[in-house]
Design an enzyme around this catalytic site. Structure first.
Site, PDB file in Angstrom:
ATOM      1  CB  ILE A 150     117.753-137.966 -19.749  1.00  0.00           C
ATOM      2  CG1 ILE A 150     117.379-137.562 -18.319  1.00  0.00           C
ATOM      3  CG2 ILE A 150     116.837-137.305 -20.770  1.00  0.00           C
ATOM      4  CD1 ILE A 150     117.578-136.067 -18.031  1.00  0.00           C
ATOM      5  CB  CYS A 151     113.711-139.840 -18.398  1.00  0.00           C
ATOM      6  SG  CYS A 151     112.096-140.097 -17.637  1.00  0.00           S
ATOM      7  CB  ALA A 152     111.701-143.922 -20.091  1.00  0.00           C
TER       8      ALA A 152
END
Length: 205
Positions: A126-128
């Site tokens: 998730i995210c980066a």
């Protein structure tokens, strides 16, 4: 500084034992590596929701068992990554955050990801953190998403901007605001739609 202990408690072990007694199925095990600068909402949401879904979660610090998050919230992990036998897990979940580069630069993480992909085990980020999957070569034939600012670092078959993307054994999500949807999707994949839906109802999602 806030410190959160996410180590598995005796009550959870008891619950696991009861579950094994009730079913011939072995408890699903998920590995969550923790690194300095991880996004706390993403990590803790996934840990909490998966454990509510009767999934055994093991958190492993890359360097130390007390790991500082991006917003000065320290997590006490279950163990160190060097002490983990990754072959004994069914899935790996990577949180994002400012320190995500530490995952990308750790050869142990790359090996686990590549081994899991070859074994068709669940790999999620998730995210980066989807950039870690991309760097390991896992997304070149996949649809995926990520935090918007790292889109250009992603080598994917198709980049999507929906909250959670599932393509085969790979699950990706966008950021802290999509952490609950991400966690529930993981429960759905690992434990079934009925359990995921019940959790969503219980937590008023």
């Amino acid at each position: 500084m806030v410190v959160i202990n996410v180590r598995s408690q005796k009550t959870q072990t008891s619950s696991i034992s009861k579950q094994i007694i009730k079913s011939i199925n072995i408890m699903i095990r998920v590995l969550i590596p923790l690194f300095e600068g991880f996004e706390e909402i993403e990590a803790v949401t996934v840990i909490d929701v998966l454990r509510r879904g009767e999934i055994e979660v093991v958190t492993a610090g890359l360097v130390t068992t007390t790991v500082m998050g991006a917003h000065a919230i320290a997590i006490i992990a279950d163990t160190l990554l060097e002490q983990v036998d990754a072959s004994q897990f069914d899935a790996i979940v990577l949180a994002g955050g400012a320190g995500t580069f530490r995952l990308r630069e750790d050869p142990r993480i790359a090996k686990i990801l590549i081994d899991y992909a070859a074994a068709n085990k669940l790999v999620a980020a998730i995210c980066a953190a989807p950039t870690v999957l991309s760097a390991a070569g896992l997304l070149k034939d996949k649809r995926a998403t990520s935090y918007p600012s790292v889109k250009d670092e992603m080598q994917v078959a198709e980049y999507l901007t929906i909250p959670v993307v599932v393509d085969g054994n790979v699950v990706t999500s966008r950021g802290a605001g999509t952490a609950m949807a991400f966690a529930l999707k993981l429960v759905e994949i690992l434990q079934g739609e009925a359990i995921a839906n019940q959790l969503a109802t219980d937590m008023i999602v």
